[in-house]
Motif scaffolding. Structure first.
Motif, short mmCIF file in Angstrom:
data_model
loop_
_atom_site.label_atom_id
_atom_site.label_comp_id
_atom_site.label_asym_id
_atom_site.label_seq_id
_atom_site.Cartn_x
_atom_site.Cartn_y
_atom_site.Cartn_z
N ALA A 68 -22.53 -24.09 -8.55
CA ALA A 68 -21.60 -25.17 -8.86
C ALA A 68 -21.63 -26.15 -7.70
N SER A 69 -21.77 -27.43 -7.98
CA SER A 69 -22.01 -28.39 -6.90
C SER A 69 -20.86 -28.46 -5.90
N SER A 70 -19.61 -28.36 -6.37
CA SER A 70 -18.50 -28.41 -5.42
C SER A 70 -18.48 -27.15 -4.56
N CYS A 71 -18.87 -26.01 -5.15
CA CYS A 71 -18.91 -24.78 -4.38
C CYS A 71 -20.08 -24.78 -3.41
N SER A 72 -21.19 -25.41 -3.78
CA SER A 72 -22.30 -25.58 -2.84
C SER A 72 -21.83 -26.35 -1.62
N GLU A 73 -21.02 -27.39 -1.87
CA GLU A 73 -20.47 -28.18 -0.77
C GLU A 73 -19.56 -27.32 0.11
N GLY A 74 -18.73 -26.48 -0.54
CA GLY A 74 -17.81 -25.64 0.22
C GLY A 74 -18.53 -24.61 1.07
N VAL A 75 -19.53 -23.93 0.50
CA VAL A 75 -20.28 -22.93 1.26
C VAL A 75 -21.06 -23.61 2.37
N ALA A 76 -21.61 -24.78 2.09
CA ALA A 76 -22.34 -25.52 3.12
C ALA A 76 -21.43 -25.87 4.30
N ALA A 77 -20.16 -26.18 3.99
CA ALA A 77 -19.21 -26.49 5.06
C ALA A 77 -18.94 -25.25 5.91
N ILE A 78 -18.82 -24.09 5.28
CA ILE A 78 -18.64 -22.85 6.04
C ILE A 78 -19.82 -22.61 6.96
N MET A 79 -21.02 -22.80 6.42
CA MET A 79 -22.22 -22.56 7.22
C MET A 79 -22.36 -23.60 8.33
N ALA A 80 -21.99 -24.84 8.06
CA ALA A 80 -22.07 -25.87 9.10
C ALA A 80 -21.13 -25.57 10.25
N ALA A 81 -19.92 -25.11 9.91
CA ALA A 81 -18.96 -24.76 10.97
C ALA A 81 -19.47 -23.57 11.78
N ALA A 82 -20.06 -22.60 11.10
CA ALA A 82 -20.61 -21.44 11.81
C ALA A 82 -21.75 -21.86 12.72
N ARG A 83 -22.60 -22.73 12.21
CA ARG A 83 -23.74 -23.19 13.01
C ARG A 83 -23.25 -23.95 14.25
N ALA A 84 -22.22 -24.79 14.06
CA ALA A 84 -21.67 -25.54 15.19
C ALA A 84 -21.07 -24.62 16.24
N ALA A 85 -20.56 -23.46 15.78
CA ALA A 85 -19.95 -22.49 16.70
C ALA A 85 -20.97 -21.54 17.30
N GLY A 86 -22.25 -21.72 16.94
CA GLY A 86 -23.30 -20.85 17.46
C GLY A 86 -23.38 -19.51 16.77
N ASP A 87 -22.81 -19.39 15.60
CA ASP A 87 -22.81 -18.12 14.86
C ASP A 87 -24.20 -17.92 14.23
N PRO A 88 -24.89 -16.85 14.57
CA PRO A 88 -26.25 -16.64 14.04
C PRO A 88 -26.27 -16.33 12.55
N ARG A 89 -25.12 -16.10 11.94
CA ARG A 89 -25.08 -15.80 10.52
C ARG A 89 -25.18 -17.06 9.64
N ALA A 90 -25.13 -18.24 10.25
CA ALA A 90 -25.20 -19.48 9.47
C ALA A 90 -26.51 -19.54 8.70
N ALA A 91 -26.43 -19.96 7.46
CA ALA A 91 -27.61 -20.00 6.59
C ALA A 91 -27.72 -21.36 5.90
N ASP A 92 -28.91 -21.68 5.44
CA ASP A 92 -29.09 -22.88 4.62
C ASP A 92 -28.51 -22.64 3.23
N VAL A 93 -27.96 -23.69 2.64
CA VAL A 93 -27.34 -23.60 1.32
C VAL A 93 -28.05 -24.58 0.39
N VAL A 94 -28.38 -24.13 -0.80
CA VAL A 94 -29.00 -25.01 -1.79
C VAL A 94 -28.27 -24.84 -3.12
N ASP A 95 -28.01 -25.94 -3.77
CA ASP A 95 -27.39 -25.88 -5.09
C ASP A 95 -28.37 -25.28 -6.09
N ALA A 96 -27.86 -24.48 -7.01
CA ALA A 96 -28.72 -23.80 -7.97
C ALA A 96 -29.57 -24.78 -8.76
N LEU A 97 -29.02 -25.95 -9.06
CA LEU A 97 -29.78 -26.92 -9.82
C LEU A 97 -31.01 -27.38 -9.03
#
Length: 954
Positions: free
Chosen positions: A797-826
């Motif tokens: 779902a495109s809005s959920c892709s945006e939400g998960v991407a925001a979680i990953m972006a915040a983790a990446r900014a904090a240096g969290d190695p668990r941050a991952a790339d996010v792609v919308d299913a479409l």
């Protein structure tokens, strides 16, 4: 009967807005003036305008017409009745295969051109603010723009109009017998026009002066050239109204002759070492036949570079006192364009360019260059020093005198102590815009006011000495009204004043605009500088955000939300606690509750302000302890919440609405509206859960991603016969292509976090973010063991892709190695799955109408949406009136009136298109559009799964 009661009787109570928030929200436009209206009202047709003018005349109340509010000279604000003509006047009708177009004043230039584009036509006027400025303002200011010059401005391309005069008389100038009706209804006006026509034509000096002034762009005073160009009073009326800035009448409809759009174009940036050298190069560049030559000085270029998305052309050199000219060449075919570019190259090669000029034909690269120029005013103004107001002037001189004018203007600015002024404009026409910043607006700073007054006097002298006009395209407004008598001879000034008296004997139409008796009127009613919220303090109130806002026709726009916050702070600072409290109370619903917080405003804002971020913070500050605890608990037990919600919706679908709504309302009263949304009988059932995807293991095949299906798909599953929603469709497509997906453990307890972030529940969002990071990381680790490579997270779902991407972006900014790339299913399907499948043409659907989502627009995945749609359908439609649906997670359930207002125009167009399928890429948006149109919307992946055979591997 007082004014407000009289207006309500004439227009209807719901069309008259007299609350404090209504008046203050509409008090500001893009100019540096501020006048708070006594009352605001919405007029939706010419008859309503006539009735409103009748009321205003009886009460002696001045009237200002407001549409887009992008005017820069103070002509869209007034202290009496502000008549909002944006909401009801948006009809566009293409005529004669695009050769002409009938438009109403509330339609934006971009909306009109979108309807003309299939015919290869466009409006002649092409202002930089085309995304937000409306036809009403284009006509009222005689707008031209970047390529229109004086040949294709409003005056030259207008064919006919329907006007409401101050008396209430409505005249359609194209109707049979219009001349006789005008003479019968307005004999005094007709006689005055004929008398003034004869007076002007009898004086050769007046004719020569008019011809000289209007050979260049000129929006000072009224369109006096009409007296030289036309004889019939009806034609005089039409062309005098052009550029009259709402002081002579209201244009309710107009017919324009359009211009051909040359489909081939090449665009580039010529960088020189100074503004003066750039200006000196202009005569030669004009000789190359360039369609546009846009000047930008060093400060403009520095500000442009602050945008992370700025094109490479503005970055490849060190900026000192440099200036750039944006060049564009256009032609009907590639061969002609090549010849034109080659001829221009001879001139360009002879100029002392700082870097080589590269003319690109790539649409995306050209659009990036133009976005720098079109957003320049607001971007530069947004970068102004704190506590200052941006003042934009707009002058024109003969092109051959532009270099001298630039040199003298720079000296003048320096002499008055203006640091880092900005100079840009339509150099091909000798049209300069320049901006200074000043600490004005408060009576406590007379020195700043005196400096502005002295500078303006010297500027007027400079421009007139160079043979120029004091306003080229922004209108006289309040900013230059005191100087009309300096630009024109006494005889022509007398004509201007007689024109005003003939059209508006009572003087109720926008008094103080165009003409004034106050020599210091340009220094009155200046907008104060109010900085109140860090998220939005850079806003210059340009209004670019308004056309994309879901609540624009219901409550407030992003600009108005910011304006009201500033008005509230000003009231508090001045000790008006009653006003501050009233604004705060009214802002709760208008400003906070009905904001979709979708971030679309940031996509239109030249300085990327996301007013939704402010609203989310305000929601967080307003949360009670019960709500915070409830949503934190929900984050920890999301599987229980989604299961209960889905089961409840399934049950609700089988029970009469009142039986469900009674306990539902009781829960809302206990926990709050934002905790328990109001159930709606058109919501689909749910309760399927997500862990059942292929037995909880995922999709077999070569693992290419971690699949994180949306919980909204589980709660609001479509429920059509045989349909299992986008989750099943994604799995089926991937399996058919042999593309494997793994699913995180505990899937039903995971969410993208958007419900918490949009509501301002930071604690709950942190809980959910941690759960997502941990679960996804474990799933990716398992995939890594199988593939030896990292895989992205795939969200359906495109809005959920945006939400998960925001979680990953915040983790990446904090240096969290668990941050991952996010792609919308479409996008995942288009890039990883579709190339492995063969689409049977016989199974393709006849047509599909798409609803792009706000999230897909912001993420830049609309291209993938279109690619997949073209693969599965023979015809693809995207409504011209597409906009964010306003469902916004739960806003569509909490405030269905928001979604209804946001989707109204698009829904009407969708019904007319009558497509075989209707699709989007987000479940909430599909619900919203189904509700609005009565057509069933599905995720486009569901349509694709229906078209693509289950064993169609190549």
């Amino acid at each position: 009967m007082d004014l407000i009661d009289d207006l309500r009787a004439a227009l209807g109570g719901d069309r008259v807005h007299a609350r404090a928030i209504d008046r203050h929200a509409r008090a500001r436009d893009a100019s540096h003036y501020l006048l708070v209206p006594q009352v605001a009202a919405v007029a939706e047709d010419a008859g309503a305008v006539a009735r409103a003018l009748g009321v205003a005349s009886r009460h002696g109340t001045p009237v200002t017409f407001r549409s887009g509010g992008t005017s820069l000279s103070g002509q869209a604000s007034g202290s009496g009745l502000l008549l909002d003509t944006r909401r009801g006047f948006r009809r566009v009708e293409v005529l004669d295969a695009g050769a002409r177009v009938r438009v109403q004043p509330g339609a934006t230039v971009r909306a009109v051109n979108a309807r003309l584009a299939p015919f290869g036509r466009a409006l002649g006027p092409d202002p930089a603010s085309e995304a937000a400025c409306t036809i009403g303002g284009v006509i009222a200011n005689n707008s031209s723009g970047m390529a229109a010059g004086v040949e294709h401005n409003s005056y030259r391309t207008l064919e006919s109009l329907t006007v409401v005069l101050a008396s209430g008389t409505v005249v359609d100038t194209a109707a049979p017998g219009a001349r006789d009706r005008l003479r019968s209804a307005e004999p005094g006006l007709v006689a005055a026009l004929e008398r003034l026509r004869d007076r002007v034509r009898a004086d050769p000096a007046s004719v020569a002066e008019i011809r000289e002034r209007f050979a260049m762009k000129n929006t000072m005073g009224y369109s006096l050239d009409a007296f030289c160009d036309f004889t019939d009073p009806l034609d005089l009326l039409v062309h005098l109204l052009v550029g009259s800035e709402g002081t002579l009448g209201f244009v309710a409809e107009a017919v324009f002759r359009t211009v051909s759009v040359q489909p081939c174009a090449a665009t580039g940036l010529l960088v020189l070492d100074s503004v003066e050298r750039a200006a000196a190069a202009l005569p030669a560049l004009v000789g190359t036949g360039a369609a546009a030559l846009e000047l930008m000085d060093a400060t403009s270029l520095r500000v442009a570079r602050r945008d992370p998305g700025a094109p490479a052309a503005v970055r490849g050199f060190d900026i000192d006192q440099h200036a750039a000219i944006l060049l564009e060449y256009r032609a009907d075919d590639e061969s002609s364009l090549a010849d034109r570019v080659a001829a221009a190259g001879v001139v360009l090669d002879a100029l002392p360019a700082v870097v080589p000029v590269e003319l690109t034909r790539v649409p995306a690269e050209r659009a990036a260059l133009w976005s720098v120029r079109k957003g320049l005013y607001a971007a530069v103004a947004g970068a102004r020093p704190p506590g200052t107001t941006a003042l934009l002037e707009d002058v024109v001189v003969p092109v051959e005198r532009l270099a001298d004018t630039c040199r003298e203007l720079a000296a003048l600015l320096s002499a008055h102590g203006y640091v880092d002024p900005v100079i840009f404009g339509h150099a091909k026409d000798g049209n300069l815009h320049f901006m200074v910043t000043e600490e004005i607006g408060d009576a406590t700073d007379p020195a700043a006011l005196d400096r502005l007054a002295a500078f303006t006097e010297d500027l007027v002298t400079l421009v007139l000495r160079q043979g120029g006009n004091l306003k080229a395209e922004h209108g006289t407004g309040r900013a230059m009204a005191p100087f009309v008598e300096r630009q024109y001879s006494a005889g022509l000034v007398a004509v201007l004043r007689e024109v005003k008296r003939a059209f508006d004997p009572a003087g109720i139409l926008n008094p103080g605009v165009v003409l004034t008796d106050d020599p210091r009127a340009h220094l009155a009613d200046l907008k104060p500088v109010d900085h109140v919220d860090a998220e939005v303090d850079r806003c210059v109130e340009c209004g670019y955000c308004e056309p994309v806002c879901p609540s624009r026709d219901l409550t407030l726009t992003p600009r108005q939300r910011i304006v009201v916050r500033r008005a509230q702070a000003r009231a508090a600072a001045e000790g008006d606690e009653a006003l501050a409290a009233e604004l705060a109370e009214q802002f709760r619903y208008d400003g906070v509750d009905t904001c979709a917080a979708d971030g679309m405003c940031a996509t239109a804002c030249p300085v990327r302000i996301d007013t939704g971020a402010l609203v989310k913070r305000l929601r967080a500050e307003d949360r009670g302890g019960v709500g915070r605890r409830a949503w934190r608990t929900a984050a920890a037990h999301w599987d229980t919440v989604t299961a209960a919600a889905g089961t409840g919706l399934d049950a609700a679908a089988r029970v009469p609405a009142p039986a469900v709504q009674a306990p539902n309302r009781a829960a809302r009263s206990l926990l709050g509206d934002d905790v328990v949304p109001l159930w709606s009988p058109d919501l689909p059932g749910g309760g399927r859960g997500r862990s059942g995807t292929r037995g909880g293991t995922g999709v077999p095949g070569d693992v290419a991603g971690v699949f994180l299906p949306s919980c909204q798909g589980a709660m609001f599953a479509p429920g059509e016969p045989g349909g299992d929603g986008v989750q099943a469709a994604t799995a089926a497509l991937c399996e058919a292509a042999g593309v494997g997906l793994v699913v995180p453990a505990g899937l039903d307890g995971l969410c993208c976090g958007t419900p918490w972030s949009s509501k301002g529940y930071a604690d709950g969002h942190a809980v959910m973010a941690e759960r997502v990071l941990a679960a996804v990381d474990a799933a990716r680790a398992a995939a890594r063991e199988r593939t030896g490579a990292d895989v992205p997270v795939v969200v359906d779902a495109s809005s959920c892709s945006e939400g998960v991407a925001a979680i990953m972006a915040a983790a990446r900014a904090a240096g969290d190695p668990r941050a991952a790339d996010v792609v919308d299913a479409l996008s995942f399907v288009v890039r990883q799955v579709l190339p492995r499948l063969t689409v049977d043409d016989g199974r393709r659907v006849a047509s599909v109408t798409l609803h792009p989502t706000c999230s897909s627009v912001k993420a830049g995945t609309d291209g993938d949406l279109h690619t997949l749609a073209r693969a599965v359908a023979r015809t693809v439609h995207v409504p011209v009136d597409w906009a964010c649906c306003g469902f916004a997670g739960d806003r569509g359930m909490l405030h269905p009136e928001l979604t209804a207002a946001a989707t109204a125009a698009e829904a009407a167009e969708v019904v007319q298109l009558a497509a075989a399928e209707h699709a989007s890429s987000n479940r909430a948006c599909e619900i919203a559009m189904t509700r609005a149109t009565g057509r069933t919307y599905r995720h486009l992946l569901e349509v694709a799964a229906q078209v693509v055979g289950p064993r169609a591997r190549r």
